[in-house]
Enzyme design. Structure first.
Site, PDB file in Angstrom:
ATOM      1  N   ARG A  48     -52.417  53.462  52.119  1.00 36.37           N
ATOM      2  CA  ARG A  48     -53.455  53.304  51.090  1.00 36.37           C
ATOM      3  C   ARG A  48     -53.995  51.889  50.952  1.00 36.37           C
ATOM      4  O   ARG A  48     -55.205  51.727  50.749  1.00 36.37           O
ATOM      5  CB  ARG A  48     -53.039  53.924  49.756  1.00 36.37           C
ATOM      6  N   THR A  49     -53.147  50.875  51.062  1.00 35.43           N
ATOM      7  CA  THR A  49     -53.663  49.513  50.836  1.00 35.43           C
ATOM      8  C   THR A  49     -54.680  49.143  51.915  1.00 35.43           C
ATOM      9  O   THR A  49     -55.795  48.707  51.620  1.00 35.43           O
ATOM     10  CB  THR A  49     -52.515  48.483  50.803  1.00 35.43           C
ATOM     11  N   LYS A  77     -44.673  38.445  70.058  1.00 36.20           N
ATOM     12  CA  LYS A  77     -44.336  37.327  70.958  1.00 36.20           C
ATOM     13  C   LYS A  77     -43.732  36.157  70.194  1.00 36.20           C
ATOM     14  O   LYS A  77     -43.608  35.061  70.711  1.00 36.20           O
ATOM     15  CB  LYS A  77     -45.598  36.846  71.676  1.00 36.20           C
ATOM     16  N   ARG A  98     -50.678  41.729  55.198  1.00 37.23           N
ATOM     17  CA  ARG A  98     -49.375  42.262  54.770  1.00 37.23           C
ATOM     18  C   ARG A  98     -48.310  41.778  55.741  1.00 37.23           C
ATOM     19  O   ARG A  98     -48.475  41.878  56.957  1.00 37.23           O
ATOM     20  CB  ARG A  98     -49.390  43.790  54.742  1.00 37.23           C
ATOM     21  N   HIS A 131     -47.518  42.012  45.275  1.00 36.30           N
ATOM     22  CA  HIS A 131     -48.584  42.874  45.788  1.00 36.30           C
ATOM     23  C   HIS A 131     -49.681  42.857  44.715  1.00 36.30           C
ATOM     24  O   HIS A 131     -49.848  43.819  43.957  1.00 36.30           O
ATOM     25  CB  HIS A 131     -48.006  44.273  45.994  1.00 36.30           C
TER      26      HIS A 131
END
Ligand code: NCD
Length: 300
Positions: A48-49, A77, A98, A131
């Site tokens: 959803r975000t 990496k 995120r 958040h």
């Protein structure tokens, strides 16, 4: 602007954002993002975000570039979040990030003449910390139902130590001194919350007995799943599960049940028929709240 924790949203900013969001929800069209690019850099899973941010940007007439999987990025990496964020910032006007780590200190380490210092950065969840746009979404949902963010009785049941949505939610809601917030830790038997959140706990009562006793008075019951990925898989689904019996104890008109998603057993789908369960309204509100935030950023 860097949106890292919900403290960035002053009361007056929140009111402005709610009104923008409500206008969008009522069908107002604005192409303020035309000729702008949003990059979504998601180094942890999301449904959803990420998609609500991308839908918000497209609805505002903008374009989106996306990295939705850490394993397909230079993270694999060994690139640091700091380097990844600044790299993506060289391509876009706004970057939504995120990460499973703490938010890197970009302000201190980035020279003011750095070519990307004008780029807006939005924390879409950093590890177990914060958040902020979920808190904005939650606050918008509450404002639509109650017309205010204060003078509310709130119960929060979940993984108090590891849930970033809970951290951001209580940081924002405990700003209003008339709110009563009852906490139920569904993972740790000691019902504890991280010391770093104690400054926000002046009006909070973290006590299983008090949570149960005060349940019928609650205007808002906020649940969130156990964050298994932050417990090295050592904690499973826990016993707190909302059911009809719990729901029947709440006020028929004066209460809502919230969950930022994804939900697990704590909020069974069978309860969705109850109008007080606003789970999918929250997801839709998230898109309008993010449209509002983007408008706010692009306008200033
Ligand atoms: C939350 C998250 O990622 O922190 N999800 C979301 O963004 N709505 C909550 C969760 O994963 O439990």
């Amino acid at each position: 602007m860097h949106i890292v924790t919900p403290s960035i949203f002053s009361d007056s900013t929140l009111q402005e954002l709610f009104h923008f969001a409500y206008e969008f929800e009522s069908g107002f069209v604005d192409n303020i993002a035309k000729d702008r690019i949003m990059a979504t850099l998601f180094l942890e899973p999301s449904t959803r975000t990420r998609l609500s941010f991308e839908a918000a940007m497209l609805r505002l007439g903008g374009s989106v570039i996306s990295c939705s999987d850490a394993s397909g990025s230079s993270c694999k990496k060994g690139e640091t979040d700091y380097d990844s964020i600044l790299t993506v910032s060289t391509y876009a006007d706004v970057v939504v990030v995120r990460t499973s780590n703490d938010w890197p200190d970009l302000n201190v380490r980035t020279p003011s003449n750095y070519p990307t210092s004008h780029v807006d950065l939005i924390n879409a969840g950093d590890g177990a910390n914060h958040h902020p746009t979920q808190a904005l979404t939650d606050a918008y949902t509450i404002w639509k139902k109650f017309g205010r963010l204060d003078n509310l009785c709130i119960g929060v049941a979940g993984d108090l130590k590891k849930s970033r949505t809970i951290h951001s939610f209580i940081e924002l809601m405990s700003r209003y001194e008339s709110n009563y917030i009852f906490l139920l830790d569904t993972v740790n038997s000691d019902s504890s919350i991280d010391d770093s959140y104690l400054p926000y706990c002046a009006h909070m009562l973290c006590d299983t007995w008090k949570f149960h006793i005060n349940f019928p008075k609650m205007n808002i019951v906020y649940t969130n799943r156990v964050q298994q990925e932050r417990h090295d898989g050592k904690v499973g689904n826990v016993d707190f599960k909302l059911n009809e019996h719990w729901l029947n104890r709440l006020s028929p008109e004066g209460s809502i049940v919230m969950n930022p998603g994804p939900r697990r057993d704590e909020l069974p789908a069978e309860l969705d028929v109850d109008p007080r369960v606003v789970f999918f309204q929250q997801t839709r509100n998230g898109m309008f709240a993010r449209m509002a935030l983007l408008k706010y950023l692009f306008r200033s």
